[in-house]
Scaffold this active site. Structure first.
Site, PDB file in Angstrom:
ATOM      1  N   SER A 153       5.062   0.510  -6.069  1.00 10.11           N
ATOM      2  CA  SER A 153       4.718   0.008  -5.289  1.00 10.11           C
ATOM      3  C   SER A 153       3.330  -0.678  -5.394  1.00 10.11           C
ATOM      4  CB  SER A 153       3.855   2.146  -5.123  1.00 10.11           C
ATOM      5  OG  SER A 153       3.442   1.249  -3.873  1.00 10.11           O
ATOM      6  N   HIS A 158       7.178  -1.862  -1.881  1.00  6.62           N
ATOM      7  CA  HIS A 158       6.128  -1.282  -0.312  1.00  6.62           C
ATOM      8  C   HIS A 158       5.071  -2.991  -0.940  1.00  6.62           C
ATOM      9  CE1 HIS A 158       5.779   3.128  -1.876  1.00  6.62           C
ATOM     10  NE2 HIS A 158       7.183   2.626  -1.292  1.00  6.62           N
ATOM     11  N   MET A 178       1.375   4.696  -6.666  1.00  8.24           N
ATOM     12  CA  MET A 178       0.658   5.701  -6.164  1.00  8.24           C
ATOM     13  C   MET A 178       1.648   6.527  -4.887  1.00  8.24           C
ATOM     14  SD  MET A 178      -1.734   7.831  -6.574  1.00  8.24           S
ATOM     15  CE  MET A 178      -3.429   6.434  -7.168  1.00  8.24           C
ATOM     16  N   ASP A 229       6.763   8.792  -3.407  1.00 16.87           N
ATOM     17  CA  ASP A 229       8.119   8.221  -2.581  1.00 16.87           C
ATOM     18  C   ASP A 229       8.613   7.700  -3.555  1.00 16.87           C
ATOM     19  OD1 ASP A 229       9.850   7.000  -0.690  1.00 16.87           O
ATOM     20  OD2 ASP A 229       9.418   4.563  -1.156  1.00 16.87           O
TER      21      ASP A 229
END
Length: 351
Positions: free
Chosen positions: A167, A193, A286, A289
């Protein structure tokens, strides 16, 4: 006032500066300490106001945002979130900004309202600024990487795959990992992401920079060795096996772990389809996931690795993965490719 994240907003449009300022201040945990209309104005205000995070437009007079970002990262490394236009040119410039050291980016709301309009934009912007405030930009700027010797081969038996999830900070971390993986590697599946409109340019930029071929995944695309497949923004990427062939499945079903693409979705599919023939890495970001999916991969016999704390821009996703027992080991980002390739060679010996 204490505990608030201090932000400087830099944009040449007075309207956008006002919109960003009001949007950021909405929840009370972010304080806009000032605004600047161009990089020269911003330079003085960074010195005077000492913000925790800077939001930065790319297209500005006197000096464009990329040139100014380069100066910030050289002279005074600090968290910067780019506010980008959702165009092909904007996507290319955003990828360059992330390479130069920006923590993250958010796409400006479109006039047609696609993407949820100003409310969705504001929510994403506040989240990105909070993440940026927790990032370790100073450490990244001053680290002296010590990569291993060049890896000669990453050959593995048919059916082997590499899965990577990331991410915030992942654009640069993924580039570093792929830069060291030779072109004879098994297929690589990537969930980063990133919103719709940027992943095609992300894949194209990686394709320019790394030994393997990199493409944005398309539904039912056959997996080929020496090729990395990037999950399209706003779509999940899975691997499936049919008629003896491994393929990408690209779908737009519900978000998982709050994301689409979701790292968990990718990793769970890899655990199911490839089992012990897979290797996986969870990189900077962060949240949580990917942790459960990576654990499923490990339990299916795959080698799994997490980016170590001192190496990750944000030690969030790798930390949770470590805490739930999903990773076999942790390593600095420049060591991850070698560890993945070493694990692939053991698959070869066992096959």
């Amino acid at each position: 006032m204490s505990g608030q994240i201090r932000v400087l907003v830099v944009d040449d449009s007075a309207l956008i500066r006002d919109v960003l300022s009001r949007t950021l201040a909405r929840d009370g945990d972010i304080l806009v300490v000032g605004t600047a209309q161009d990089p020269l104005d911003a330079r003085d205000k960074i010195k005077a106001l000492n913000p925790d995070v800077v939001t930065l437009d790319i297209e500005m007079p006197n000096m464009n945002g990329l040139a100014f970002l380069q100066k910030i990262m050289r002279l005074r490394p600090m968290p910067v979130v780019m506010v980008s236009t959702l165009t092909t040119k904007g996507a290319s410039e955003t990828m360059l900004a992330l390479e130069l050291g920006a923590v993250d980016f958010v796409a400006k709301p479109r006039a047609d309202g696609e993407g949820g309009g100003i409310e969705a934009f504001g929510s994403i912007l506040r989240e990105k600024v909070r993440f940026a405030a927790q990032s370790d930009v100073q450490a990244r700027a001053h680290r002296a990487p010590t990569p291993d010797l060049p890896i000669k081969t990453a050959a593995a038996p048919l059916g082997a795959v590499i899965a990577i999830g990331a991410s915030t900070g992942g654009v640069e971390a993924i580039r570093q990992v792929l830069s060291s993986i030779p072109a004879d590697c098994p297929p690589i599946l990537i969930a980063q992401h990133m919103p719709k409109g940027f992943t095609a340019r992300f894949a194209a930029r990686l394709d320019e920079l790394v030994p393997v071929r990199v493409v944005e995944a398309q539904d039912r695309m056959l997996l080929e060795k020496g090729t990395a497949y990037v999950a399209p923004g706003d779509y999940h990427l899975r691997v499936e096996k049919s008629s003896g062939q491994m393929k990408c499945r690209v779908t737009q079903d519900e978000t998982t772990s709050g994301h689409r693409p979701s790292v968990d979705v990718l990793f769970h599919s890899v655990a199911k389809v490839a089992g012990p023939m897979a290797v996986g890495a969870i990189l900077t970001g962060m949240g949580r996931d990917g942790a459960n999916g990576l654990k499923a991969m490990r339990e299916a016999g795959a080698f799994t690795i997490g980016q170590a704390e001192g190496s990750a821009l944000i030690y969030g996703m790798p930390k949770v993965a470590f805490e739930v027992g999903a990773v076999v080991e942790e390593a600095a980002v420049e060591k991850i490719a070698a560890r993945l390739v070493a694990a692939l060679s053991k698959i070869k010996a066992a096959a």
